[in-house]
Design an enzyme around this catalytic site. Structure first.
Site, PDB file in Angstrom:
ATOM      1  CB  ALA A   2      -0.988  -0.039   1.157  1.00  0.00           C
TER       2      ALA A   2
ATOM      3  CG  ASP B  52      -3.403  -3.599   1.196  1.00  0.00           C
ATOM      4  OD1 ASP B  52      -3.166  -4.619   1.866  1.00  0.00           O
ATOM      5  OD2 ASP B  52      -2.686  -3.211   0.253  1.00  0.00           O
TER       6      ASP B  52
HETATM    7  O1  MRU Z   1      -1.124  -7.255  -3.337  1.00  0.00           O
HETATM    8  P1  MRU Z   1      -0.029  -6.565  -2.575  1.00  0.00           P
HETATM    9  O2  MRU Z   1       1.262  -7.298  -2.604  1.00  0.00           O
HETATM   10  O3  MRU Z   1       0.105  -5.109  -2.971  1.00  0.00           O
HETATM   11  O4  MRU Z   1      -0.548  -6.604  -1.079  1.00  0.00           O
HETATM   12  C1  MRU Z   1       0.236  -6.056  -0.071  1.00  0.00           C
HETATM   13  C2  MRU Z   1      -0.316  -6.231   1.286  1.00  0.00           C
HETATM   14  O5  MRU Z   1      -1.368  -6.778   1.487  1.00  0.00           O
HETATM   15  C3  MRU Z   1       0.456  -5.595   2.404  1.00  0.00           C
HETATM   16  O6  MRU Z   1       0.342  -6.348   3.575  1.00  0.00           O
HETATM   17  C4  MRU Z   1      -0.108  -4.186   2.666  1.00  0.00           C
HETATM   18  O7  MRU Z   1      -0.135  -3.451   1.472  1.00  0.00           O
HETATM   19  C5  MRU Z   1       0.668  -3.450   3.675  1.00  0.00           C
HETATM   20  S1  MRU Z   1       2.217  -2.942   3.055  1.00  0.00           S
HETATM   21  C6  MRU Z   1       3.034  -2.049   4.211  1.00  0.00           C
END
Ligand code: MRU
Length: 352
Positions: A53, A244
């Site tokens: 995110a 997210d």
């Molecule tokens: O699909 P992604 O790899 O973008 O998902 C990422 C996540 O779910 C993370 O845990 C979230 O973005 C937190 S990142 C600090």
């Protein structure tokens, strides 16, 4: 596997372009991808060359600048109109991480509110993207420190389980959940990390494990279906994950599988923490049911590499995120401290 001897920055502004660590080829290859236009940035976010995110937010901010830089007009109203179109395209890339929308709005507001020539506004937009990036790095370090303060006090050396990758790669650097884990490691409070492999994209096995190896943090990778067994055996002292999007009631969306982890954590009396910056809180949403959940292509399920796993004639469902209800979260660790999910509205003023 390549190893680095420097901090991990997934997004780098250099020589008038953006360099992204290509997260789709780690850990086997360490490659930088050059991004010189907002269209390329949109593609990089969509295809998950950059993901996580806060990192998506930083990347989108630079995407807005790249788009703004290439607008050929001296008239501010035309410039603002065109940048609005760029914002709209960047918003279409991924739906769940609110940091994307937060960063785009901030860049758009800067374009609208900055006075002066178009060239001056463009220069201010670059500074704003750089500030979003620098602030996120600082924020992650604060989250790390605040998280350390709320981890269980016993045993002295903790084993912490995490899911997906909420590390340096997913932020401007350092990480949220992995930031807490890094701080615990530096403070001598960490025995090891258990990293869920995180099907289907394997961010835990590929990215979290890679980051831990870079720092010499002991890491054990397990497949997602092993976490309950590990908890039952008393191997896990706490779970720390990223988010997210967090709704105003404390419900938190994170990588698919997080909700199940929270349920089994409660069952085994293992404290479950969410670590996230204020930019991940969406005060406009009353609860987690309103969080849009991205659905990705079925091939992420039926293929591993080039190998097809399932027979023809099968249906698929591939939600990329799930929502953990606030009552399963012991605390949300932010740059302003660790708070109970119920108290999240107290942060609204700070966020404005
Ligand atoms: O699909 P992604 O790899 O973008 O998902 C990422 C996540 O779910 C993370 O845990 C979230 O973005 C937190 S990142 C600090």
């Amino acid at each position: 596997m390549k190893s680095l001897s420097k901090p991990i920055y997934p997004v780098i502004w250099q020589d008038n372009k953006v360099l992204l660590i290509d997260q789709t080829v780690l850990p086997n290859q360490y490659e930088m991808v050059e991004i010189s236009s907002y269209e390329d940035m949109a593609k990089a976010i969509k295809t998950m060359i950059v993901r996580g995110a806060p990192a998506i937010g930083v990347a989108a901010a630079y995407g807005m600048y790249l788009g703004a830089r290439d607008i050929k007009t001296d008239q501010k109203d035309k410039f603002v109109e065109k940048i609005g179109i760029i914002a709209q395209e960047l918003r279409q890339t991924r739906p769940t991480a609110v940091n994307l929308f937060w960063a785009i709005s901030r860049m758009l507001k800067t374009a609208q509110e900055t006075t002066g020539t178009v060239a001056e506004i463009q220069a201010t937009l670059l500074k704003t993207a750089q500030k979003i990036q620098a602030d996120d790095l600082q924020t992650c370090q604060e989250i790390g420190e605040n998280g350390l303060a709320v981890l269980p006090t016993e045993p002295q050396k903790l084993t912490i389980l995490t899911h997906c990758n909420a590390g340096a790669l997913a932020t401007a650097g350092y990480g949220t959940a992995l930031g807490v884990i890094r701080s615990a490691w530096t403070a001598g409070r960490l025995e090891r990390v258990y990293a869920d492999e995180t099907r289907p994209r394997l961010q835990g096995a590929k990215l979290t494990a890679w980051e831990c190896v870079q720092e010499g943090i002991p890491v054990t990778v397990i497949s997602d279906n092993m976490a309950a067994h590990c908890m039952k055996q008393g191997l896990i002292h706490g779970v720390v994950v990223g988010a997210d999007r967090i709704a105003a009631n404390g419900d938190a969306a994170n990588k698919i599988g997080t909700y199940g982890l929270a349920v089994i954590s409660q069952m085994h009396n293992v404290p479950f923490f969410v670590a996230a910056p204020l930019s991940t809180i969406d005060f406009a949403l009353e609860n987690g049911e309103q969080i849009p959940i991205e659905e990705r292509h079925p091939s992420e399920i039926y293929k591993v590499g080039e190998t097809r796993l399932c027979p023809d004639g099968v249906d698929y469902y591939n939600p990329a995120f799930d929502v953990t209800p606030a009552n399963l979260i012991k605390a949300i660790i932010t740059e302003k401290g660790a708070i109970k999910p119920d108290d999240i509205l107290t942060l609204r003023e700070v966020n404005n």
